[in-house]
Scaffold this active site. Structure first.
Site, PDB file in Angstrom:
ATOM      1  CG  ASN A   5      -1.467   1.257   1.671  1.00  0.00           C
ATOM      2  OD1 ASN A   5      -2.468   1.696   1.103  1.00  0.00           O
ATOM      3  ND2 ASN A   5      -0.855   1.924   2.645  1.00  0.00           N
TER       4      ASN A   5
ATOM      5  CE1 TYR B 290      -0.145   8.685  -6.159  1.00  0.00           C
ATOM      6  CE2 TYR B 290      -1.992   8.842  -7.686  1.00  0.00           C
ATOM      7  CZ  TYR B 290      -1.466   8.417  -6.477  1.00  0.00           C
ATOM      8  OH  TYR B 290      -2.259   7.720  -5.591  1.00  0.00           O
TER       9      TYR B 290
ATOM     10  CE  LYS C  40      -0.379   4.993  -6.365  1.00  0.00           C
ATOM     11  NZ  LYS C  40      -0.194   4.018  -5.275  1.00  0.00           N
TER      12      LYS C  40
ATOM     13  CB  ILE D 135      -9.402   7.455   0.326  1.00  0.00           C
ATOM     14  CG1 ILE D 135      -9.452   6.621  -0.976  1.00  0.00           C
ATOM     15  CG2 ILE D 135      -9.918   6.661   1.524  1.00  0.00           C
ATOM     16  CD1 ILE D 135     -10.809   6.212  -1.477  1.00  0.00           C
TER      17      ILE D 135
ATOM     18  CB  THR E  99      -5.755   9.101   3.617  1.00  0.00           C
ATOM     19  OG1 THR E  99      -5.278   9.732   2.420  1.00  0.00           O
ATOM     20  CG2 THR E  99      -6.642   7.921   3.253  1.00  0.00           C
TER      21      THR E  99
HETATM   22  N1  LIG Z   1      -6.109   8.831  -0.419  1.00  0.00           N
HETATM   23  C1  LIG Z   1      -6.443   8.713  -1.669  1.00  0.00           C
HETATM   24  O1  LIG Z   1      -7.342   9.418  -2.127  1.00  0.00           O
HETATM   25  C2  LIG Z   1      -5.777   7.717  -2.572  1.00  0.00           C
HETATM   26  C3  LIG Z   1      -6.296   7.533  -3.850  1.00  0.00           C
HETATM   27  C4  LIG Z   1      -5.706   6.594  -4.675  1.00  0.00           C
HETATM   28  C5  LIG Z   1      -4.634   5.869  -4.248  1.00  0.00           C
HETATM   29  N2  LIG Z   1      -4.135   6.074  -3.000  1.00  0.00           N
HETATM   30  C6  LIG Z   1      -2.989   5.285  -2.610  1.00  0.00           C
HETATM   31  O2  LIG Z   1      -3.256   4.671  -1.375  1.00  0.00           O
HETATM   32  C7  LIG Z   1      -2.033   4.373  -0.716  1.00  0.00           C
HETATM   33  C8  LIG Z   1      -2.133   4.829   0.718  1.00  0.00           C
HETATM   34  O3  LIG Z   1      -2.245   6.219   0.739  1.00  0.00           O
HETATM   35  P1  LIG Z   1      -3.111   7.039   1.799  1.00  0.00           P
HETATM   36  O4  LIG Z   1      -4.088   7.822   1.059  1.00  0.00           O
HETATM   37  O5  LIG Z   1      -3.538   6.134   2.899  1.00  0.00           O
HETATM   38  O6  LIG Z   1      -2.032   8.097   2.280  1.00  0.00           O
HETATM   39  P2  LIG Z   1      -1.084   8.209   3.551  1.00  0.00           P
HETATM   40  O7  LIG Z   1      -1.891   8.301   4.779  1.00  0.00           O
HETATM   41  O8  LIG Z   1      -0.119   9.283   3.227  1.00  0.00           O
HETATM   42  O9  LIG Z   1      -0.382   6.791   3.577  1.00  0.00           O
HETATM   43  C9  LIG Z   1       0.760   6.464   2.851  1.00  0.00           C
HETATM   44  C10 LIG Z   1       1.648   5.643   3.737  1.00  0.00           C
HETATM   45  O10 LIG Z   1       2.750   5.177   2.956  1.00  0.00           O
HETATM   46  C11 LIG Z   1       3.913   5.307   3.738  1.00  0.00           C
HETATM   47  N3  LIG Z   1       5.104   5.441   2.897  1.00  0.00           N
HETATM   48  C12 LIG Z   1       5.402   6.421   2.023  1.00  0.00           C
HETATM   49  N4  LIG Z   1       6.582   6.187   1.451  1.00  0.00           N
HETATM   50  C13 LIG Z   1       7.040   5.042   1.975  1.00  0.00           C
HETATM   51  C14 LIG Z   1       8.209   4.277   1.788  1.00  0.00           C
HETATM   52  N5  LIG Z   1       9.172   4.671   0.940  1.00  0.00           N
HETATM   53  N6  LIG Z   1       8.349   3.133   2.481  1.00  0.00           N
HETATM   54  C15 LIG Z   1       7.397   2.719   3.354  1.00  0.00           C
HETATM   55  N7  LIG Z   1       6.273   3.416   3.590  1.00  0.00           N
HETATM   56  C16 LIG Z   1       6.103   4.561   2.901  1.00  0.00           C
HETATM   57  C17 LIG Z   1       3.697   6.534   4.579  1.00  0.00           C
HETATM   58  O11 LIG Z   1       4.515   6.453   5.718  1.00  0.00           O
HETATM   59  P3  LIG Z   1       5.367   7.697   6.254  1.00  0.00           P
HETATM   60  O12 LIG Z   1       4.359   8.699   6.666  1.00  0.00           O
HETATM   61  O13 LIG Z   1       6.140   7.081   7.348  1.00  0.00           O
HETATM   62  O14 LIG Z   1       6.223   8.155   5.107  1.00  0.00           O
HETATM   63  C18 LIG Z   1       2.216   6.451   4.892  1.00  0.00           C
HETATM   64  O15 LIG Z   1       1.976   5.758   6.098  1.00  0.00           O
HETATM   65  C19 LIG Z   1      -0.949   5.063  -1.538  1.00  0.00           C
HETATM   66  O16 LIG Z   1      -0.295   4.135  -2.382  1.00  0.00           O
HETATM   67  C20 LIG Z   1      -1.731   6.058  -2.372  1.00  0.00           C
HETATM   68  O17 LIG Z   1      -1.066   6.396  -3.575  1.00  0.00           O
HETATM   69  C21 LIG Z   1      -4.688   6.977  -2.149  1.00  0.00           C
END
Ligand SMILES: NC(=O)c1ccc[n+]([C@@H]2O[C@H](COP(=O)([O-])OP(=O)(O)OC[C@H]3O[C@@H](n4cnc5c(N)ncnc54)[C@H](OP(=O)(O)O)[C@@H]3O)[C@@H](O)[C@H]2O)c1
Length: 251
Positions: free
Chosen positions: A88, A155, A159, A188, A190
């Site tokens: 993730n 990005y 993806k 989402i 987040t």
């Molecule tokens: N939120 C949305 O609307 C949305 C939409 C489509 C896709 N996504 C995808 O969903 C996934 C989760 O995102 P989220 O929305 O939950 O955002 P988030 O809260 O920012 O979560 C991302 C997590 O990934 C960790 N991370 C980042 N770089 C990393 C690395 N190099 N190694 C290990 N961990 C790492 C971060 O940890 P640290 O804080 O410690 O860096 C954070 O806990 C992502 O892949 C994102 O692209 C999100």
């Protein structure tokens, strides 16, 4: 709810957002969970242990091969096996004209969002292959893996790439009973989206007008699809990218 007792799951990017919700749901389903993060999700793992669940935290930057290899090794050392992984961890990138995107920013996004998923799968699959057991891996793509949005080249390329990794590896492992799929979240609630709201408010407001359901989703609404894809209920779903986006990519 699916019973995952005796099973072991890895969740990367588990300190916040969708990853944390997925780790919580794996634990509630009875699985032992390794919560993985660039900043170690110690408190988040401890919260689960305090509730009586099996959980550990692992510090790992998913773009670094030695750390990813150690992540799987540590999980197996503590819990004895691996059954599920939700890859993730990911980052966003500021809106930039493609002509102005720097090499450093392009590489930063690719290293975490695409290379990180490949490295995670590489070591998870090695473990599943060694165990000779069935299993399930879910990778995190995005609506950005299905459509383009102006200014989001890096990005969205990363993806789209996640779906390519998912489909090809799914074909390699289908016969072994290891199912590899992806989720494609929409917008989402987040910390990632919170940061985008702060820095790119106008663009985000425009984007939100395009969501047919008229609302953002909670992280739990993506996590429940991850759990479903890992469960026996999804036993015939292989190599798919499941949109969880309130209808965004339908039109
Ligand atoms: N939120 C949305 O609307 C949305 C939409 C489509 C896709 N996504 C995808 O969903 C996934 C989760 O995102 P989220 O929305 O939950 O955002 P988030 O809260 O920012 O979560 C991302 C997590 O990934 C960790 N991370 C980042 N770089 C990393 C690395 N190099 N190694 C290990 N961990 C790492 C971060 O940890 P640290 O804080 O410690 O860096 C954070 O806990 C992502 O892949 C994102 O692209 C999100």
């Amino acid at each position: 709810m699916t019973n995952m007792e005796g099973k072991v799951a890895i969740v990367t990017g588990a300190r916040t957002g969708i990853g944390l919700a997925a780790a919580q749901q794996f634990a509630e389903a009875g699985a032992s969970v390794a919560l993985v993060g660039r900043h170690e999700p110690k408190k988040e793992a401890q919260d689960l242990v305090d509730k009586g669940y099996q959980a550990i935290s692992i510090q790992c930057d998913v773009s670094k091969e030695d750390e990813v290899s150690a992540m799987v090794e540590k999980t197996v050392e503590v819990f004895g096996r691996l059954d599920f992984a939700y890859n993730n961890a990911g980052i966003q990138s500021p809106i930039t004209d493609t002509a102005d995107l720097t090499e450093e920013e392009y590489d930063r996004v690719m290293d975490i969002n695409l290379r990180g998923i490949w490295l995670s799968m590489k070591y998870e699959l090695r473990q599943l292959r060694k165990q000779e057991t069935e299993g399930a891996i879910v990778n995190c793509s995005s609506l950005g893996g299905i459509v383009g949005i102006a200014g989001r080249t890096a990005y969205h390329a990363s993806k789209h790439g996640v779906l390519g990794l998912t489909k090809s590896s799914a074909l390699e492992y289908a016969e072994k009973g290891i199912r590899i799929n992806a989720v494609c979240p929409g917008i989402i609630e987040t910390p990632m989206v919170g940061r985008m709201m702060d820095s790119e408010n106008d663009a985000m407001n425009e984007l939100m007008k395009e969501i047919p359901s008229g609302r953002l989703a909670k992280p739990e609404e993506v996590a429940s699809v991850v759990l479903f894809l890992c469960s026996d209920a999804a036993s015939y779903i292989i190599g798919q990218g499941i949109a969880v986006d309130g209808g965004y990519t339908v039109h």
